[in-house]
Design a protein around this motif. Structure first.
Motif, PDB file in Angstrom:
ATOM      1  N   HIS A   1      -3.128   8.567   2.624  1.00  0.00           N
ATOM      2  CA  HIS A   1      -2.639   7.281   2.125  1.00  0.00           C
ATOM      3  C   HIS A   1      -1.215   7.417   1.578  1.00  0.00           C
ATOM      4  CE1 HIS A   1      -3.141   3.144   0.843  1.00  0.00           C
ATOM      5  NE2 HIS A   1      -2.577   3.476  -0.305  1.00  0.00           N
ATOM      6  N   LEU A   2      -0.969   8.453   0.795  1.00  0.00           N
ATOM      7  CA  LEU A   2       0.375   8.664   0.242  1.00  0.00           C
ATOM      8  C   LEU A   2       1.399   8.897   1.353  1.00  0.00           C
ATOM      9  CD1 LEU A   2      -0.455  10.952  -2.815  1.00  0.00           C
ATOM     10  CD2 LEU A   2       0.388   8.582  -2.894  1.00  0.00           C
ATOM     11  N   ALA A   3       1.026   9.685   2.364  1.00  0.00           N
ATOM     12  CA  ALA A   3       1.933   9.948   3.484  1.00  0.00           C
ATOM     13  C   ALA A   3       2.238   8.660   4.250  1.00  0.00           C
ATOM     14  CB  ALA A   3       1.328  10.999   4.410  1.00  0.00           C
ATOM     15  N   ALA A   4       1.225   7.812   4.439  1.00  0.00           N
ATOM     16  CA  ALA A   4       1.439   6.532   5.134  1.00  0.00           C
ATOM     17  C   ALA A   4       2.367   5.629   4.325  1.00  0.00           C
ATOM     18  CB  ALA A   4       0.105   5.841   5.381  1.00  0.00           C
ATOM     19  N   LEU A   5       2.173   5.589   3.017  1.00  0.00           N
ATOM     20  CA  LEU A   5       3.058   4.793   2.163  1.00  0.00           C
ATOM     21  C   LEU A   5       4.487   5.297   2.238  1.00  0.00           C
ATOM     22  CD1 LEU A   5       0.851   4.374  -1.042  1.00  0.00           C
ATOM     23  CD2 LEU A   5       1.484   2.570   0.583  1.00  0.00           C
ATOM     24  N   SER A   6       4.644   6.587   2.263  1.00  0.00           N
ATOM     25  CA  SER A   6       5.974   7.186   2.337  1.00  0.00           C
ATOM     26  C   SER A   6       6.648   6.846   3.666  1.00  0.00           C
ATOM     27  CB  SER A   6       5.872   8.700   2.164  1.00  0.00           C
ATOM     28  OG  SER A   6       7.134   9.283   2.078  1.00  0.00           O
ATOM     29  N   LYS A   7       5.893   6.919   4.755  1.00  0.00           N
ATOM     30  CA  LYS A   7       6.446   6.596   6.078  1.00  0.00           C
ATOM     31  C   LYS A   7       6.856   5.129   6.181  1.00  0.00           C
ATOM     32  CE  LYS A   7       4.219  10.191   8.745  1.00  0.00           C
ATOM     33  NZ  LYS A   7       3.215  10.538   9.747  1.00  0.00           N
ATOM     34  N   LYS A   8       6.138   4.260   5.466  1.00  0.00           N
ATOM     35  CA  LYS A   8       6.439   2.824   5.483  1.00  0.00           C
ATOM     36  C   LYS A   8       7.518   2.460   4.465  1.00  0.00           C
ATOM     37  CE  LYS A   8       1.716   1.500   6.684  1.00  0.00           C
ATOM     38  NZ  LYS A   8       0.507   0.864   6.160  1.00  0.00           N
ATOM     39  N   ASP A   9       8.124   3.468   3.837  1.00  0.00           N
ATOM     40  CA  ASP A   9       9.154   3.273   2.810  1.00  0.00           C
ATOM     41  C   ASP A   9       8.653   2.472   1.610  1.00  0.00           C
ATOM     42  OD1 ASP A   9      11.103   4.762   4.161  1.00  0.00           O
ATOM     43  OD2 ASP A   9      11.715   3.030   5.347  1.00  0.00           O
ATOM     44  N   LYS A  10       7.369   2.615   1.309  1.00  0.00           N
ATOM     45  CA  LYS A  10       6.802   1.979   0.120  1.00  0.00           C
ATOM     46  C   LYS A  10       6.981   2.865  -1.111  1.00  0.00           C
ATOM     47  CE  LYS A  10       4.846  -1.583   2.229  1.00  0.00           C
ATOM     48  NZ  LYS A  10       5.047  -2.971   1.906  1.00  0.00           N
ATOM     49  N   LEU A  11       7.284   4.145  -0.860  1.00  0.00           N
ATOM     50  CA  LEU A  11       7.553   5.090  -1.942  1.00  0.00           C
ATOM     51  C   LEU A  11       8.995   5.557  -1.816  1.00  0.00           C
ATOM     52  CD1 LEU A  11       4.368   7.363  -1.786  1.00  0.00           C
ATOM     53  CD2 LEU A  11       4.748   5.354  -3.211  1.00  0.00           C
ATOM     54  N   GLN A  12       9.685   5.589  -2.944  1.00  0.00           N
ATOM     55  CA  GLN A  12      11.049   6.101  -2.922  1.00  0.00           C
ATOM     56  C   GLN A  12      11.050   7.624  -2.884  1.00  0.00           C
ATOM     57  OE1 GLN A  12      13.390   4.494  -6.118  1.00  0.00           O
ATOM     58  NE2 GLN A  12      12.942   2.394  -5.568  1.00  0.00           N
ATOM     59  N   LEU A  13      10.021   8.222  -3.492  1.00  0.00           N
ATOM     60  CA  LEU A  13       9.935   9.675  -3.531  1.00  0.00           C
ATOM     61  C   LEU A  13       8.475  10.100  -3.599  1.00  0.00           C
ATOM     62  CD1 LEU A  13      11.357  12.472  -3.894  1.00  0.00           C
ATOM     63  CD2 LEU A  13      11.232  12.065  -6.355  1.00  0.00           C
ATOM     64  N   LEU A  14       8.124  11.072  -2.785  1.00  0.00           N
ATOM     65  CA  LEU A  14       6.813  11.713  -2.823  1.00  0.00           C
ATOM     66  C   LEU A  14       7.067  13.201  -2.698  1.00  0.00           C
ATOM     67  CD1 LEU A  14       3.717  11.706  -2.829  1.00  0.00           C
ATOM     68  CD2 LEU A  14       3.805  11.437  -0.338  1.00  0.00           C
ATOM     69  N   GLU A  15       6.766  13.931  -3.766  1.00  0.00           N
ATOM     70  CA  GLU A  15       7.084  15.354  -3.782  1.00  0.00           C
ATOM     71  C   GLU A  15       5.925  16.140  -4.394  1.00  0.00           C
ATOM     72  OE1 GLU A  15      11.218  16.942  -4.760  1.00  0.00           O
ATOM     73  OE2 GLU A  15      10.123  17.226  -6.633  1.00  0.00           O
TER      74      GLU A  15
END
Length: 89
Positions: free
Chosen positions: A57-71
């Motif tokens: 879910h976090l990776a999908a959000l990141s790919k959709k530019d819903k997250l500015q940063l995921l680290e």
């Protein structure tokens, strides 16, 4: 599955072991940020493989530019330190 993704999932699994209840806090945060529905949260909480579902879910959000940063950061020595940074709009 790449070794990087496997390591991130392992990091999420270990985080739950050392910080019991952390996954619930992350899921609640995502729900409050309107990045996860109540139904999705309930489904994930009852899943046998929550770390993998949460990572997906976090990776999908990141790919959709819903997250500015995921680290993800997981250092074992000299002391174990787990840090997951999630920055939303």
């Amino acid at each position: 599955m790449s070794s990087k993704i496997s390591r991130q999932i392992e990091c999420l699994a270990r985080l739950e072991v050392v910080g019991q209840g952390v996954h619930d806090e992350v899921l609640l945060f995502l729900e409050q940020e309107n990045l996860l529905s109540k139904e999705e949260r309930k489904t994930m909480q009852t899943s046998a493989d929550l770390p993998k579902m949460l990572h997906t879910h976090l990776a999908a959000l990141s790919k959709k530019d819903k997250l500015q940063l995921l680290e993800f950061e997981w250092v074992i020595l000299p002391i174990e330190r787990i840090k997951i940074t999630i920055v939303t709009d």
